[in-house]
Design a protein around this motif. Structure first.
Motif, PDB file in Angstrom:
ATOM      1  N   LEU A 138       0.836  -1.191   0.000  1.00  0.00           N
ATOM      2  CA  LEU A 138       0.000   0.000   0.000  1.00  0.00           C
ATOM      3  C   LEU A 138       0.869   1.237   0.000  1.00  0.00           C
ATOM      4  O   LEU A 138       1.980   1.161   0.478  1.00  0.00           O
ATOM      5  CB  LEU A 138      -0.985   0.004   1.180  1.00  0.00           C
ATOM      6  CG  LEU A 138      -0.529   0.400   2.587  1.00  0.00           C
ATOM      7  CD1 LEU A 138      -1.749   0.567   3.459  1.00  0.00           C
ATOM      8  CD2 LEU A 138       0.421  -0.613   3.206  1.00  0.00           C
ATOM      9  N   ASP A 139       0.442   2.296  -0.624  1.00  0.00           N
ATOM     10  CA  ASP A 139      -0.798   2.516  -1.320  1.00  0.00           C
ATOM     11  C   ASP A 139      -0.655   2.054  -2.776  1.00  0.00           C
ATOM     12  O   ASP A 139       0.415   2.201  -3.352  1.00  0.00           O
ATOM     13  CB  ASP A 139      -1.126   4.006  -1.212  1.00  0.00           C
ATOM     14  CG  ASP A 139      -2.330   4.422  -2.002  1.00  0.00           C
ATOM     15  OD1 ASP A 139      -3.348   3.719  -1.995  1.00  0.00           O
ATOM     16  OD2 ASP A 139      -2.242   5.480  -2.660  1.00  0.00           O
ATOM     17  N   VAL A 140      -1.729   1.538  -3.364  1.00  0.00           N
ATOM     18  CA  VAL A 140      -1.626   1.104  -4.762  1.00  0.00           C
ATOM     19  C   VAL A 140      -2.457   1.980  -5.696  1.00  0.00           C
ATOM     20  O   VAL A 140      -2.867   1.527  -6.754  1.00  0.00           O
ATOM     21  CB  VAL A 140      -2.000  -0.388  -4.946  1.00  0.00           C
ATOM     22  CG1 VAL A 140      -1.013  -1.276  -4.218  1.00  0.00           C
ATOM     23  CG2 VAL A 140      -3.426  -0.676  -4.509  1.00  0.00           C
ATOM     24  N   GLY A 141      -2.669   3.228  -5.332  1.00  0.00           N
ATOM     25  CA  GLY A 141      -3.309   4.095  -6.302  1.00  0.00           C
ATOM     26  C   GLY A 141      -4.221   5.186  -5.747  1.00  0.00           C
ATOM     27  O   GLY A 141      -4.695   6.023  -6.503  1.00  0.00           O
ATOM     28  N   ALA A 142      -4.464   5.170  -4.461  1.00  0.00           N
ATOM     29  CA  ALA A 142      -5.387   6.183  -3.923  1.00  0.00           C
ATOM     30  C   ALA A 142      -4.728   7.552  -3.815  1.00  0.00           C
ATOM     31  O   ALA A 142      -5.376   8.573  -3.987  1.00  0.00           O
ATOM     32  CB  ALA A 142      -5.913   5.745  -2.550  1.00  0.00           C
ATOM     33  N   ASN A 143      -3.435   7.567  -3.546  1.00  0.00           N
ATOM     34  CA  ASN A 143      -2.738   8.831  -3.281  1.00  0.00           C
ATOM     35  C   ASN A 143      -1.458   8.913  -4.101  1.00  0.00           C
ATOM     36  O   ASN A 143      -0.486   8.227  -3.785  1.00  0.00           O
ATOM     37  CB  ASN A 143      -2.373   8.928  -1.790  1.00  0.00           C
ATOM     38  CG  ASN A 143      -3.566   8.693  -0.903  1.00  0.00           C
ATOM     39  OD1 ASN A 143      -4.394   9.565  -0.717  1.00  0.00           O
ATOM     40  ND2 ASN A 143      -3.669   7.467  -0.382  1.00  0.00           N
ATOM     41  N   VAL A 144      -1.470   9.741  -5.141  1.00  0.00           N
ATOM     42  CA  VAL A 144      -0.311   9.743  -6.024  1.00  0.00           C
ATOM     43  C   VAL A 144       0.799  10.681  -5.575  1.00  0.00           C
ATOM     44  O   VAL A 144       1.962  10.429  -5.834  1.00  0.00           O
ATOM     45  CB  VAL A 144      -0.693  10.054  -7.488  1.00  0.00           C
ATOM     46  CG1 VAL A 144      -1.490   8.906  -8.058  1.00  0.00           C
ATOM     47  CG2 VAL A 144      -1.444  11.353  -7.599  1.00  0.00           C
ATOM     48  N   ASP A 145       0.466  11.769  -4.926  1.00  0.00           N
ATOM     49  CA  ASP A 145       1.513  12.670  -4.452  1.00  0.00           C
ATOM     50  C   ASP A 145       1.375  12.781  -2.941  1.00  0.00           C
ATOM     51  O   ASP A 145       0.435  13.415  -2.457  1.00  0.00           O
ATOM     52  CB  ASP A 145       1.390  14.044  -5.122  1.00  0.00           C
ATOM     53  CG  ASP A 145       1.714  13.982  -6.606  1.00  0.00           C
ATOM     54  OD1 ASP A 145       2.862  13.657  -6.937  1.00  0.00           O
ATOM     55  OD2 ASP A 145       0.815  14.237  -7.429  1.00  0.00           O
ATOM     56  N   VAL A 146       2.286  12.163  -2.219  1.00  0.00           N
ATOM     57  CA  VAL A 146       2.135  12.090  -0.774  1.00  0.00           C
ATOM     58  C   VAL A 146       3.341  12.678  -0.050  1.00  0.00           C
ATOM     59  O   VAL A 146       4.393  12.909  -0.643  1.00  0.00           O
ATOM     60  CB  VAL A 146       1.925  10.631  -0.292  1.00  0.00           C
ATOM     61  CG1 VAL A 146       0.720  10.001  -0.974  1.00  0.00           C
ATOM     62  CG2 VAL A 146       3.174   9.797  -0.531  1.00  0.00           C
TER      63      VAL A 146
END
Lengths: 337, 337
Positions: A138-146
């Protein structure tokens, strides 16, 4: 157990979603599926004898894959995706599943269900097979710029999930990077490393791409762009392997024996590696069981996404994470953000 | 053809590097390997009858994997890695190979050889198998935090490489992202998309992780963090597949036939997918043929990294890219930075 399914979500909707719902109610005894979408389009697709197990909930609009998630959720209140999440908020169902726009699903879940206290950014999780078991990614796509503290929250959620849901006493948590040394990484991972070391986790340091599949870590943490690319690359590689295997077969002798053997291999490979078998990944950190299935889900993938939802409800996933994070903060005095 | 090899680079140096050099001079007629490292340690490892084909070049220091690349290159002038690159600068060899600290190799190449005019950031490239041929992926680790115009330069270099070296008339260039739609991606890819569209490339838009292995694009462009993770995840997945295949074999009947069949499968799999078969990736954009092999390279991987270097020299790779970029800029008036 009642699960709402966004009938119009995904590339092959509504045929694939209805097919998945039909397969699910035939396979899983306790499930009732609330199919959300345009009734006139869906009703002809549902076998008459399944009327008790598959209920229709009207929704006139559809959120497309290319739409801006937050805007789409705000503007299309009557969309199948938003209505699916709303059913969960209203307590009419126990879980929600969509193969539609993942960003929109995350936005709708955040807007209508809210986040688990202490979780700043919900994450999408995948469970990948390794020779000894499974690796939580995780994450696998919910948050691209963290930011680093978001990765820290993913680490905490993933660790709790692995401990309480997978039964791993002290899950080994790795930070996905491009080398094991603390000095290897990009700006994000270099700043995250010292943060993870401070948390009460079994943090084993940086792990590399290969470690996602070899079982070196139980939980691998990364930003959603990297995780999504990795997950889809893995699927693509397996598909390519199958195609190449068939090419090898055609070329080599004794072809007959190989072809027979391959048949069994491929079938078992697929079951252990094909994403469709796992169906979908729950959004970790939203205050309810919301499962995001792939946009390209066919009937079997939808069926298994429904199964994931059922299991998450049965295991009381949301309460477990809520307690786990609260306990973590109270006992250790650690704020992850 | 003379190739300098950093004998102390990589996890299994110097045994693996010497083994690779020995295998290379036995397999490739025209090659002479200049082994760079501590003579007293290397000499006992080299068969006496290969003294003409394998020459020793003394270097007393070693750059470790965890060292800060730029600092290490500046401070350790007498290191095997720096000396290897220096031999190329001095014209004593035609190409340089190292399985050591990739960042240090890039730093040394940039410092001693300089960059090809018009190229702002050199990139590491990999060629991945797909059912129809090969996909060029770059960057796979040289540049972890990049700007949109760097990705544009990678696209130009990768496209030229695929066109002039792989013979693809109009290489399809894809931008690695998390959805095909222009609106899907992270800050970096969203800003890069319109830039690539302006360039005189056969830009096919965003591609996803799965497209790296299915042949949808000839060239896939990404930042070095994502590319490195993807590459290593692919290797790890293949290794995991092999392990799982063996598990399946042990479980299922008729085990004998399957075991026999598997033997052929695995051998052929490995040859097409194992990174060791490709050996290494040239640094694209530096003014000389410099091949970076994996840190965990064994003898066979080193041998194949030497082969990649030989082929790059034979194809006049550096001159081709230099001409290609110059032509691109002159003819189209396009500045990629």
């Amino acid at each position: 157990m009642r699960v709402a399914l966004d009938a119009m979500g995904g590339d092959y909707a509504p045929e694939a979603t209805v097919e998945g719902a039909v397969a699910a109610v035939k396979s899983f005894e306790e499930i009732e599926v609330y199919l959300v979408g345009p009734e006139e389009r869906l009703r002809p697709l549902i076998p008459a004898d399944l009327g008790e197990k598959i209920k229709l909930v009207s929704a006139s609009e559809v959120i497309e894959m290319g739409e801006s998630p937050v805007q789409a959720v705000r503007r299309k209140r009557a969309s199948s995706l938003v209505r699916t999440v709303e059913l969960l908020k209203e307590g009419q169902v126990d879980a929600a599943v969509s193969a539609g726009n993942t960003g929109a699903l995350l936005a709708a879940a955040s807007l209508y269900l809210g986040r688990i206290p202490g979780v700043e950014r919900p994450a999408l999780m995948a469970q990948l097979p390794n020779p000894r078991g499974r690796t939580v990614l995780l994450d696998v796509g919910a948050n691209v710029d963290v930011k680093p503290h978001h990765l820290a929250q993913f680490a905490v959620m993933g660790s709790i999930y692995a401990r309480d849901m997978l039964g791993i006493a002290s899950p080994r948590v790795g930070l996905l990077s491009i080398g094991e040394e603390e000095t290897k990484g990009n700006e994000l991972t270099l700043a995250t490393f010292p943060l993870l070391r401070k948390l009460p986790l079994n943090f084993i340091g940086n792990v590399e791409g290969r470690d996602v599949f070899n079982g070196r870590a139980d939980v691998v943490v990364c930003d959603g762009f990297v995780g999504n690319v990795l997950l889809k690359a893995g699927e693509g590689l397996v598909q390519a392997l199958e195609a190449m295997l068939r090419q090898e077969l055609a070329r080599n002798l004794p072809a007959r024996i190989l072809a027979l053997a391959t048949f069994f291999f491929l079938r078992n490979f697929r079951k252990r590696l094909d994403y469709a078998e796992y169906g979908g990944a729950p959004l970790l950190g939203v205050n309810g069981v919301v499962v995001a299935a792939h946009g390209c889900s066919r009937g079997n993938a939808i069926k298994n996404a429904l199964r994931v939802a059922v299991e998450a409800v049965r295991c009381d996933l949301v309460a477990t994470i809520t307690k786990g994070i609260a306990l973590l903060k109270r006992e250790k005095g650690v704020e992850v953000s």
